[in-house]
Each structure stands twice: as C-alpha cells, then as structure tokens.
Design an enzyme around this catalytic site. Structure first.
Site, PDB file in Angstrom:
ATOM      1  N   HIS A 133       6.310  -1.371   4.058  1.00  0.00           N
ATOM      2  CA  HIS A 133       6.547  -2.033   2.766  1.00  0.00           C
ATOM      3  C   HIS A 133       8.037  -2.064   2.470  1.00  0.00           C
ATOM      4  O   HIS A 133       8.721  -1.051   2.608  1.00  0.00           O
ATOM      5  CB  HIS A 133       5.850  -1.275   1.630  1.00  0.00           C
ATOM      6  CG  HIS A 133       4.360  -1.270   1.766  1.00  0.00           C
ATOM      7  ND1 HIS A 133       3.572  -0.305   1.188  1.00  0.00           N
ATOM      8  CD2 HIS A 133       3.521  -2.099   2.409  1.00  0.00           C
ATOM      9  CE1 HIS A 133       2.303  -0.559   1.467  1.00  0.00           C
ATOM     10  NE2 HIS A 133       2.241  -1.637   2.216  1.00  0.00           N
ATOM     11  N   ASP A 150      -2.617   1.571   0.479  1.00  0.00           N
ATOM     12  CA  ASP A 150      -2.718   0.480   1.444  1.00  0.00           C
ATOM     13  C   ASP A 150      -3.015   1.079   2.825  1.00  0.00           C
ATOM     14  O   ASP A 150      -2.466   2.114   3.185  1.00  0.00           O
ATOM     15  CB  ASP A 150      -1.394  -0.300   1.474  1.00  0.00           C
ATOM     16  CG  ASP A 150      -1.505  -1.599   2.256  1.00  0.00           C
ATOM     17  OD1 ASP A 150      -2.639  -2.063   2.483  1.00  0.00           O
ATOM     18  OD2 ASP A 150      -0.458  -2.142   2.629  1.00  0.00           O
ATOM     19  N   SER A 210       5.076   3.269   4.213  1.00  0.00           N
ATOM     20  CA  SER A 210       5.667   2.784   2.964  1.00  0.00           C
ATOM     21  C   SER A 210       6.808   3.713   2.567  1.00  0.00           C
ATOM     22  O   SER A 210       7.698   3.956   3.387  1.00  0.00           O
ATOM     23  CB  SER A 210       4.557   2.708   1.912  1.00  0.00           C
ATOM     24  OG  SER A 210       5.033   2.093   0.744  1.00  0.00           O
TER      25      SER A 210
END
Ligand SMILES: C[S@@+](CC[C@H](N)C(=O)[O-])C[C@H]1O[C@@H](n2cnc3c(N)ncnc32)[C@H](O)[C@@H]1O
Lengths: 277, 198
Positions: free
Chosen positions: B39, B132, B12
């Site tokens: 992401h 996540d 991310s």
C-alpha cells in the site's frame, strides 16, 4: 477436467449469453477482472454456479442490469491525475487555439467527472464557446448521472485539491452549487456537451475529432479489442489531432503505434501524424 | 505434488523495511516470479522499485499492463491501481474502487493469482495496519496454496498479520528475518521433490 476448466467454460457461455441476449460484448475483455466481478455477484446473490447465473440473467432483466453495473466498472473522479490536465493546458490547448471550431470526444466517460473537468479547463482557456464535446459510454445508467451533473459532496475536497494541482485558475467552488450531500455542476458547463450511448466494442467511428480522450478503459480490454478501439480512434481523429489515454495505457504495443507521435509521453498524450497511412 | 510457480506478497505500514529484508535473502536466480502489493500513497511514483531493487539481487520493477510474468523478477503493483493476474500469466490493471480501503488491494491480487496459479502459490502477509489480504489468504488456503505470515510480534503494525491468521489456518508464522530464508528453502525443496517423482 478440473473445476477450474469447467468454470472457464461456464464463464465463456455466460459472456456469449449476455452478448446474444443483450448485445453487450464482454468476450474480449481482460478475463481476471470479469471473473472476479462475476464471482462476487454470485456470492451476493447466493447463486450456486455461473450456469445458474446464466439462467437468471436470461430471464431477469433487472438482474442483468445489476451485473452490467458490476462488469462495466464506472469508478472515476474529477481531474484524476492532475499532472495530465496540467500537460493538456500547457501542450495541447495552445495548439487547439488555432482552430475556429473544435470537436472533442470522451469515450468511456462514465458518470461525467472527466467531461466536466474538461469543460472547466476549456472555459478557463477561452475555448469552451467554440467547442462541441461528445461524451459517450456504453452504460446508460452512468450516462444519465453524467447528464444530470450531480455529484456526491464527500469527494469535493479531493476534487478541489486535484483541480488546484491541475493548474486551475479560479476558485473551484465557482463551478457548482452545493445542496446538503451533493453538488450540482453549473449549467453553463453543460451547454456544449452531448451525452450519448456508444459501445467501443460494437459501434463505429465518430468523425473528425480534434481531441479524443479515452482514459482507463483500454486496461479492461484484451490486445485484440484494444487494437479495434485504437483503430476507431485513428479513423475518428483528424490528422494532427490529439489522443489521450490513461496513465498506464499505451499506444506503443498496438498496430497504430507508427501512426501517432508522442506529445507528452509520460502523460500518454499522442498526436496523429499528418500522413495518410 | 507440483512445485510452486509464483510467490505473492501483501504488505502495508512498515512494509518497505519488511520487504527489503525478505528480498535480500533471495538469490539472483530465484526460480519464481514474486508479485507484491505494498500500500502506497496514490500519487507516489516508482521510488519503491528503486529502493527495493537496491536492497536485493533480483530485478525489481513496477508491473505494466499486459506484461508477461517472468521468473526471477519482482513485480510491484502501481500506486492507485489494482493489480490482477490473468490466466495466461500476464498482468492487468484496474481502477475499480478500493477494496478494504486499499488500491492496490492485496485481496484483489491474491484472488486473481488463484485464477492463474491455482494451488501452486505461496502467499505471504507482512506488517500492516488493516485487514487487507485476509480474504485472499483464506481463498488461497482453501484451494491448497501455502501461506506464510509474519509473526505479529515482530511486525511494525500487527493488524494485517493478525487478520490473516484469524481468517484461515496458515502454514507458517515466522519472525521477519526468517521469512526470506524459509521461502528459499520451501521453493528449493518443492522443486527437489518434484524432480524425484518425475
Ligand atoms: C473505469 S471507467 C473510466 C472513466 C474515466 N474515463 C476515467 O478515467 O476516470 C471505465 C468506463 O468505460 C466504460 N466502458 C467499458 N467498456 C466500454 C465499451 N465497450 N464501450 C464504451 N464504454 C465502455 C464503462 O462503462 C466505464 O464507465
């Protein structure tokens, strides 16, 4: 045989049980998404196996209804992919203006955000009054929400931004009334929309459409079911009529590839060729 | 012991730089597919594939719906879609709601990678400012896959690697510059061992 294979057998049986008992046919859906949803429901309900879940859903309708909501994946938004709506305005609406009466089919419309987006666009293009919109989904819970046209206010900011990027001509707030935590879509958007139950996996054609939208539904189907559904669309759209798919879906890998030409390729807007077969 | 059959990576904030470093260490004939969830902003297009492709010898592309997964190719989840792996080793996409605020979500990729590859997976968690991937890591570890996590001290954002380390007993925690070379070593060794036994 290892546990994975056993689980796959259980999953197959579960989908067959759903079909035999309730008529929803998920057997030709992409497996990974179904499996993930089934396992999550298993955890939430504290069930010990897919077989135990099968027993429960056969005898407990309310459990099946919960599972159906998991499996049907109803996530949607207004003016999702603004560039798609912009392309509709620019390249499709001018062609539709030549007709004195229009029929539009939204297949897999979920809770209706996409349908209201279309209604707004048609109004702004001066086409709404001569259009009949058919909005269908297999899930009656979301169809009811679509009919009501009531949406959570928390997403309004994003929808307004989407609307503006999609080429919207008015102020988005003209189209709804805000009440505390929700908004009610303007009545005048609903008059020409017919919401009804239709299952793409098991039901038949809808006649002579000028435009069919089916966005982010085919991604959940395997190739065989995709072909069935694209066949339905081929039979339901009039020659020269338009078909719009989701931004990651394509007609090019299907049996019907040759029957459609690109209108705006990257937006997945196609047009049925004029020839018969 | 079976050799590994796929590498899945989640990253991310700060991930583009970290991914570039990992991929730059791998040769063109890397014998496994590499499947990545990074992401991104929902409306970003395919620029990430171009950036990463320019930093390594491997072919980098955005994963297409129903595309068959091939070795030596780096696949990226498209922005605003979850990327799932089918048992026949092809991709599917979903606009299901975000998981841990993310779509694509690392957890979704990792969970479904298990359906296709079972324990023959190497999962890597890099820099990121959320948690996540930690659930996916836990599940991959449970069935016997191999987990590598970027050393939080070397991560631009340390929450994601920390969450992965907290969620399960990971196999290796490495500074970013060692992850690519170690991955290559691990994969080559697993293939050598497999050949010796067969
Ligand atoms: C992810 S939503 C897409 C909604 C909207 N078209 C969009 O793009 O935002 C998928 C919808 O397809 C519906 N659906 C799934 N399978 C279907 C089927 N066999 N027949 C009709 N609708 C189906 C689901 O109930 C769900 O509402």
């Amino acid at each position: 045989m290892d546990d994975f294979e056993t689980q796959n057998i259980e999953l197959q049986l579960l989908l067959k049980a759903i079909y035999l008992k309730y008529g929803y046919d998920f057997r030709n859906y992409s497996k990974a998404s179904i499996k993930r949803r089934v396992f999550h429901r298993l955890d939430k309900e504290g069930l010990e196996s897919i077989s135990a879940m099968q027993h429960k859903l056969l005898y407990d309708v309310s459990f099946f209804e919960r599972l159906l909501l998991d499996l049907s994946i109803n996530v949607t938004e207004m003016f999702r992919d603004p560039s798609f709506y912009l392309a509709l305005r620019k390249f499709v609406m001018p062609k539709l203006k030549k007709h004195s009466f229009l029929k539009i089919w939204h297949a897999g419309c979920s809770s209706g955000e996409e349908v209201y987006s279309m209604a707004i666009l048609l109004k702004e293009e001066g086409l709404y009054d001569r259009t009949q919109i058919y909005a269908t989904d297999m899930n009656e819970v979301v169809l009811k929400q679509a009919k009501d046209g009531i949406f959570n206010i928390s997403k309004l900011k994003q929808y307004t931004a989407n609307y503006q990027k999609s080429g919207g001509l008015e102020s988005f707030s003209d189209y709804y009334m805000a009440h505390y935590d929700h908004v009610v879509m303007d009545k005048s958007l609903k008059g020409n929309i017919l919401f009804s139950d239709h299952n793409l996996a098991t039901d038949g054609v809808f006649g002579e459409m000028n435009l069919i939208l089916c966005r982010n539904v085919l991604i959940y189907f395997n190739r065989e079911l995709q072909n069935r559904v694209l066949g339905l669309f081929y039979d339901s759209v009039s020659p020269g009529g338009f078909l719009c798919l989701g931004s990651k879906e394509s007609i090019r890998f299907s049996k019907y590839s040759d029957a459609f030409e690109d209108v705006v390729r990257i937006e997945r807007i196609y047009r049925r060729l004029n020839t018969d077969n | 012991m079976n050799p590994f059959e796929a590498v899945v990576i989640g990253s991310s904030a700060g991930g583009i730089k970290a991914l570039s470093m990992v991929l730059a260490a791998l040769p063109r004939e890397f014998p496994l597919p590499i499947i990545i969830v990074q992401h991104l902003h929902p409306h970003s297009d395919s620029y990430l594939a171009h950036i990463l492709g320019s930093k390594c010898e491997l072919n980098v592309k955005q994963a297409d719906e129903k595309e068959t997964i091939n070795k030596g190719v780096v696949y990226l989840a498209p922005p605003n879609y979850h990327l799932l792996i089918e048992e026949d080793r092809s991709f599917s996409l979903s606009i299901d709601k975000p998981v841990t605020y993310a779509r694509p979500s690392v957890d979704v990729l990792f969970e479904t990678a298990i359906y296709a590859y079972q324990d023959k997976l190497i999962a890597i968690i890099l820099t990121g400012a959320n948690n996540d991937g930690s659930q996916g890591v836990k599940k991959i570890k449970q069935i016997g896959g191999y987990i590598i996590v970027q050393d939080p001290a070397t991560a631009e954002a340390d929450a994601m690697p920390k969450a992965a380390i907290a969620a399960s007993k990971v196999d290796s925690i490495l500074p970013i510059e060692q992850i690519g070379p170690y991955l290559l070593h691990l994969v080559n060794r697993s293939i050598r061992l497999y050949r010796q036994c067969h």
